[in-house]
Design a protein around this motif. Structure first.
Motif, PDB file in Angstrom:
ATOM      1  N   LEU A 111      51.642  86.818  90.376  1.00  0.00           N
ATOM      2  CA  LEU A 111      50.930  86.809  89.103  1.00  0.00           C
ATOM      3  C   LEU A 111      50.444  85.415  88.727  1.00  0.00           C
ATOM      4  N   LEU A 112      51.156  84.407  89.151  1.00  0.00           N
ATOM      5  CA  LEU A 112      50.781  83.029  88.845  1.00  0.00           C
ATOM      6  C   LEU A 112      49.709  82.486  89.775  1.00  0.00           C
ATOM      7  N   CYS A 113      49.848  82.767  91.039  1.00  0.00           N
ATOM      8  CA  CYS A 113      49.031  82.073  92.037  1.00  0.00           C
ATOM      9  C   CYS A 113      47.937  82.930  92.655  1.00  0.00           C
ATOM     10  N   ALA A 114      48.271  84.068  93.189  1.00  0.00           N
ATOM     11  CA  ALA A 114      47.290  84.849  93.948  1.00  0.00           C
ATOM     12  C   ALA A 114      46.288  85.575  93.056  1.00  0.00           C
ATOM     13  N   LEU A 115      46.767  86.345  92.099  1.00  0.00           N
ATOM     14  CA  LEU A 115      45.858  87.179  91.315  1.00  0.00           C
ATOM     15  C   LEU A 115      44.883  86.382  90.443  1.00  0.00           C
ATOM     16  N   THR A 136      41.377  73.132  88.824  1.00  0.00           N
ATOM     17  CA  THR A 136      42.097  72.880  87.570  1.00  0.00           C
ATOM     18  C   THR A 136      43.370  73.720  87.495  1.00  0.00           C
ATOM     19  N   LEU A 137      43.268  74.984  87.884  1.00  0.00           N
ATOM     20  CA  LEU A 137      44.446  75.852  87.905  1.00  0.00           C
ATOM     21  C   LEU A 137      45.493  75.323  88.879  1.00  0.00           C
ATOM     22  N   ALA A 138      45.069  74.933  90.069  1.00  0.00           N
ATOM     23  CA  ALA A 138      46.009  74.428  91.076  1.00  0.00           C
ATOM     24  C   ALA A 138      46.694  73.150  90.585  1.00  0.00           C
ATOM     25  N   LYS A 139      45.952  72.253  89.977  1.00  0.00           N
ATOM     26  CA  LYS A 139      46.548  71.019  89.444  1.00  0.00           C
ATOM     27  C   LYS A 139      47.563  71.322  88.340  1.00  0.00           C
ATOM     28  N   GLY A 140      47.234  72.259  87.480  1.00  0.00           N
ATOM     29  CA  GLY A 140      48.151  72.646  86.408  1.00  0.00           C
ATOM     30  C   GLY A 140      49.436  73.245  86.963  1.00  0.00           C
ATOM     31  N   LEU A 141      49.323  74.069  87.995  1.00  0.00           N
ATOM     32  CA  LEU A 141      50.508  74.654  88.613  1.00  0.00           C
ATOM     33  C   LEU A 141      51.360  73.582  89.288  1.00  0.00           C
ATOM     34  N   LEU A 142      50.717  72.597  89.898  1.00  0.00           N
ATOM     35  CA  LEU A 142      51.472  71.481  90.497  1.00  0.00           C
ATOM     36  C   LEU A 142      52.226  70.695  89.430  1.00  0.00           C
ATOM     37  N   MET A 144      53.188  71.817  86.529  1.00  0.00           N
ATOM     38  CA  MET A 144      54.236  72.688  86.030  1.00  0.00           C
ATOM     39  C   MET A 144      55.438  72.665  86.987  1.00  0.00           C
ATOM     40  N   ALA A 145      55.153  72.758  88.281  1.00  0.00           N
ATOM     41  CA  ALA A 145      56.242  72.764  89.285  1.00  0.00           C
ATOM     42  C   ALA A 145      57.003  71.453  89.286  1.00  0.00           C
ATOM     43  N   ALA A 146      56.349  70.386  88.885  1.00  0.00           N
ATOM     44  CA  ALA A 146      56.996  69.078  88.814  1.00  0.00           C
ATOM     45  C   ALA A 146      57.768  68.899  87.502  1.00  0.00           C
ATOM     46  N   GLY A 147      57.715  69.900  86.642  1.00  0.00           N
ATOM     47  CA  GLY A 147      58.470  69.835  85.401  1.00  0.00           C
ATOM     48  C   GLY A 147      57.732  69.146  84.261  1.00  0.00           C
ATOM     49  N   ARG A 148      56.429  69.017  84.367  1.00  0.00           N
ATOM     50  CA  ARG A 148      55.654  68.375  83.300  1.00  0.00           C
ATOM     51  C   ARG A 148      54.958  69.388  82.438  1.00  0.00           C
TER      52      ARG A 148
END
Length: 148
Positions: A111-115, A136-142, A144-148
């Motif tokens: 739901l977060l990445c593929a769809l 922009t979506l990929a950068k935001g997910l990165l 988020m994964a880094a805890g920011r």
């Protein structure tokens, strides 16, 4: 169009989009997440995950209808984030009890990445604009994964 009707239109798009791309073994679990999305959207007066893309598009183009697929993508992204959060915090409702945490995690990642990426790739926009949205979506997910 009224607010509730617009919410319904976006939810219907998100549900059809997600279910039509899911493998048969994913559909039951995905349906649970889509019910959760619907409940959250319908209990908020103006859910930002639906209305922000619609308002921005309408302010730029004068019509929000072409942004319904984008609002569907942000809705799927939202429920993926919410699902990961519930899983991490131990806040899953009883409805999730028949699924393993690993299955729920895979669904949240889908739901977060593929769809959302698939939904964005199908938007009626210039290729450079689509690439920028996906970047922009990929950068935001990165972040988020880094805890920011």
């Amino acid at each position: 169009m009224t607010v509730c009707r617009k919410t319904e239109e976006v939810l219907a798009y998100a549900e059809e989009f997600a279910l039509s791309r899911a493998a048969p073994q994913q559909r039951d679990l995905l349906s649970v997440a889509l019910r959760k999305l619907r409940l959250q959207a319908l209990t908020q007066e103006l859910p930002a995950f639906i209305y922000l893309p619609l308002w921005v598009y309408a302010s730029l183009r004068g019509d929000d209808r072409p942004a319904i697929p984008l609002a569907g993508a942000t809705s799927l992204l939202f429920i993926g984030l919410d699902l990961f959060d519930d899983l991490a915090d131990g806040d899953l409702t009883a409805e999730w009890g028949r699924y393993r945490p690993s299955e729920i995690s895979l669904l949240a990642a889908t739901l977060l990445c593929a769809l959302p990426q698939l939904a964005i790739s199908g938007l009626d926009a210039r290729p450079a604009c689509l690439a920028e949205m996906q970047k922009t979506l990929a950068k935001g997910l990165l972040q988020m994964a880094a805890g920011r």
